[in-house]
Write a protein that holds these residues in place. Sequence first.
Motif, mmCIF file in Angstrom:
data_model
loop_
_atom_site.group_PDB
_atom_site.id
_atom_site.type_symbol
_atom_site.label_atom_id
_atom_site.label_comp_id
_atom_site.label_asym_id
_atom_site.label_seq_id
_atom_site.Cartn_x
_atom_site.Cartn_y
_atom_site.Cartn_z
ATOM 1 N N GLN A 195 0.577 -0.741 -0.380
ATOM 2 C CA GLN A 195 -0.192 0.201 -0.117
ATOM 3 C C GLN A 195 0.621 1.358 0.395
ATOM 4 O OE1 GLN A 195 -2.864 -0.307 -0.720
ATOM 5 N NE2 GLN A 195 -4.394 -0.967 1.288
ATOM 6 N N VAL A 196 2.120 0.981 0.412
ATOM 7 C CA VAL A 196 2.811 2.219 1.302
ATOM 8 C C VAL A 196 3.170 2.595 -0.488
ATOM 9 C CG1 VAL A 196 4.393 3.508 2.159
ATOM 10 C CG2 VAL A 196 2.923 2.397 3.620
ATOM 11 N N SER A 197 3.807 1.278 -1.073
ATOM 12 C CA SER A 197 4.773 1.419 -2.563
ATOM 13 C C SER A 197 3.859 2.075 -3.087
ATOM 14 C CB SER A 197 5.158 0.027 -2.434
ATOM 15 O OG SER A 197 6.303 -0.419 -2.093
ATOM 16 N N HIS A 198 2.855 1.468 -3.200
ATOM 17 C CA HIS A 198 1.402 2.633 -4.460
ATOM 18 C C HIS A 198 1.210 3.333 -4.135
ATOM 19 C CE1 HIS A 198 -2.149 2.485 -6.392
ATOM 20 N NE2 HIS A 198 -1.985 1.494 -6.988
ATOM 21 N N ILE A 199 1.346 4.586 -2.664
ATOM 22 C CA ILE A 199 0.537 5.196 -2.294
ATOM 23 C C ILE A 199 1.922 6.225 -2.854
ATOM 24 C CG2 ILE A 199 0.265 7.278 -0.735
ATOM 25 C CD1 ILE A 199 -1.598 5.040 0.509
ATOM 26 N N ALA A 200 3.213 5.980 -2.718
ATOM 27 C CA ALA A 200 4.459 6.839 -2.740
ATOM 28 C C ALA A 200 4.688 7.240 -4.330
ATOM 29 C CB ALA A 200 6.188 6.370 -2.157
ATOM 30 N N TYR A 201 4.423 6.041 -5.035
ATOM 31 C CA TYR A 201 4.149 6.351 -6.579
ATOM 32 C C TYR A 201 3.332 6.914 -7.060
ATOM 33 C CZ TYR A 201 5.538 4.753 -11.745
ATOM 34 O OH TYR A 201 5.476 4.879 -13.116
ATOM 35 N N VAL A 202 1.897 7.250 -7.069
ATOM 36 C CA VAL A 202 1.137 7.882 -7.551
ATOM 37 C C VAL A 202 1.680 9.521 -6.452
ATOM 38 C CG1 VAL A 202 -1.079 8.284 -7.452
ATOM 39 C CG2 VAL A 202 -0.348 5.897 -7.494
ATOM 40 N N VAL A 203 2.318 9.405 -5.762
ATOM 41 C CA VAL A 203 2.064 10.691 -5.653
ATOM 42 C C VAL A 203 3.339 12.086 -5.273
ATOM 43 C CG1 VAL A 203 1.985 12.343 -2.857
ATOM 44 C CG2 VAL A 203 0.444 11.209 -3.333
ATOM 45 N N LEU A 204 4.664 10.849 -5.149
ATOM 46 C CA LEU A 204 5.810 11.382 -5.577
ATOM 47 C C LEU A 204 6.225 11.118 -6.855
ATOM 48 C CD1 LEU A 204 8.252 9.842 -2.792
ATOM 49 C CD2 LEU A 204 6.698 12.198 -2.541
ATOM 50 N N GLY A 205 5.785 10.322 -7.651
ATOM 51 C CA GLY A 205 5.911 10.222 -8.557
ATOM 52 C C GLY A 205 5.276 10.916 -10.157
ATOM 53 N N LEU A 206 3.782 10.029 -9.544
ATOM 54 C CA LEU A 206 2.503 11.110 -11.286
ATOM 55 C C LEU A 206 2.920 12.491 -11.016
ATOM 56 C CD1 LEU A 206 0.602 8.042 -11.840
ATOM 57 C CD2 LEU A 206 2.352 8.550 -13.049
ATOM 58 N N ARG A 207 2.704 12.482 -9.341
ATOM 59 C CA ARG A 207 1.912 13.881 -9.000
ATOM 60 C C ARG A 207 2.908 14.832 -9.437
ATOM 61 N NH1 ARG A 207 -3.173 15.087 -6.923
ATOM 62 N NH2 ARG A 207 -4.291 13.414 -6.261
ATOM 63 N N THR A 208 4.248 14.721 -8.746
ATOM 64 C CA THR A 208 5.466 14.948 -8.961
ATOM 65 C C THR A 208 5.611 15.704 -10.905
ATOM 66 O OG1 THR A 208 5.766 14.284 -7.251
ATOM 67 C CG2 THR A 208 7.691 15.838 -8.528
ATOM 68 N N VAL A 209 5.568 14.578 -11.376
ATOM 69 C CA VAL A 209 5.738 14.844 -12.315
ATOM 70 C C VAL A 209 4.354 15.497 -13.642
ATOM 71 C CG1 VAL A 209 6.109 13.707 -14.894
ATOM 72 C CG2 VAL A 209 7.354 12.475 -12.707
ATOM 73 N N ARG A 210 3.654 16.137 -12.748
ATOM 74 C CA ARG A 210 2.486 16.774 -13.280
ATOM 75 C C ARG A 210 3.044 17.773 -13.575
ATOM 76 N NH1 ARG A 210 -3.492 16.231 -11.168
ATOM 77 N NH2 ARG A 210 -2.295 17.079 -9.413
ATOM 78 N N GLN A 211 3.049 18.008 -11.969
ATOM 79 C CA GLN A 211 3.183 19.555 -11.169
ATOM 80 C C GLN A 211 4.503 20.055 -12.044
ATOM 81 O OE1 GLN A 211 0.788 20.982 -9.255
ATOM 82 N NE2 GLN A 211 2.296 22.798 -9.525
ATOM 83 N N LEU A 212 5.190 19.243 -12.483
ATOM 84 C CA LEU A 212 6.519 20.202 -13.087
ATOM 85 C C LEU A 212 6.193 20.379 -15.126
ATOM 86 C CD1 LEU A 212 9.766 17.607 -12.160
ATOM 87 C CD2 LEU A 212 8.776 20.138 -11.705
ATOM 88 N N LEU A 213 5.339 19.102 -15.114
ATOM 89 C CA LEU A 213 5.068 19.403 -16.799
ATOM 90 C C LEU A 213 3.853 20.157 -17.154
ATOM 91 C CD1 LEU A 213 6.037 15.744 -18.264
ATOM 92 C CD2 LEU A 213 7.359 17.966 -18.068
ATOM 93 N N LEU A 214 3.072 20.037 -16.046
ATOM 94 C CA LEU A 214 1.152 20.435 -16.400
ATOM 95 C C LEU A 214 0.982 20.851 -14.867
ATOM 96 C CD1 LEU A 214 0.095 16.805 -18.244
ATOM 97 C CD2 LEU A 214 1.204 19.911 -19.465
ATOM 98 N N PRO A 215 1.365 21.833 -14.934
ATOM 99 C CA PRO A 215 1.310 22.643 -13.388
ATOM 100 C C PRO A 215 -0.540 23.405 -13.687
ATOM 101 C CG PRO A 215 2.436 23.913 -14.347
ATOM 102 C CD PRO A 215 2.224 22.587 -15.109
#
Length: 322
Positions: A179-199
């Motif tokens: 569960q922690v791995s799933h959340i960490a990937y989504v939040v730290l990975g996908l959301r961070t990339v989205r914030q950088l590319l498409l704020p």
Amino acid sequence: MLNLTDMLLLVGSLAISLAILVPLTGALVRFRAHYNPKGLQLDPEGGVQPHTGPVITSFIAMLVRVYRIEGWPGLYKGLMPTLLSTAIVTLFLLLFLSENNLRHGTYTTPSTGVLGTLAYSLFAMLISLPQTIVTDRAITTPNKLPYFNAISSLRVLLTPTERRRPWILYLTPGLLAAQVSHIAYVVLGLRTVRQLLLPVLSQPGLPSKEDVSVVKLTIYFVLVLVSTVVLTPLEVIATRLAIQRNHAAPEFNSVAQEEEGDTEEATEYAGMNEDVIGLRSEREPYIGLVDCGKRIVDEEGWSALYRAWWLTMLGCLTGAFS
């Protein structure tokens, strides 16, 4: 406060959502929980024997199979724990959110940055973990559970060890790690990339064409699709670990308990002469996240880790605009 009309609309929308989502969620959980080992297995004497359990190859096939064997009651397994958790969340929203937010559905997780969102998501996961375990087990049990007798249902779904020490649910091998791995990937990975590319996607409302770079949008969508390769196995493993019950001694399974039987009060569906899904024996439990993944691949093949991958992909794409 909301008036009577608003309350009726809220209750009605929740009822429609549950009526649609509970059968779909149930089929998804069963499809991913189904144990379908490779064609040939070794018996205790070392001889080769073919697998004789049900073979389900798709999400739709599972949905049809559940209805054929257990009917409408089977499709709505897990309704009561889902309804209870939904009612608690709705009550929280009614008490702590403004009327305007409720009417327009503008509630989101707190805007506290990536680390704040990660902390919030982990806290919410910890609060809801027992409910997730109970719901997944209610869906996958072959027994018919009473709708309005929680004590009787918990005697079927939880081992005596878990009922005596409910906190042991948090120690289910590998479940928290998944569960922690799933959340960490989504939040730290996908959301961070989205914030950088498409704020602009993080802002309320639909962005205009001038605000969105087609190249950056394409890159982000490709990353989202690739993320399916990572997230789907984590979701399958989490489902397998959630339904694996905790015992005082590893040699006890779901039928032979350490002190008392846990299926003595349970009844099966009338006329049911076959199991909807196959469940892996608890005499050789998964001992962790990595062990679960390796055993699924060794015993069932890589495809078992990617069951209903397209639903995970749709969730990732939907989350891009949340």
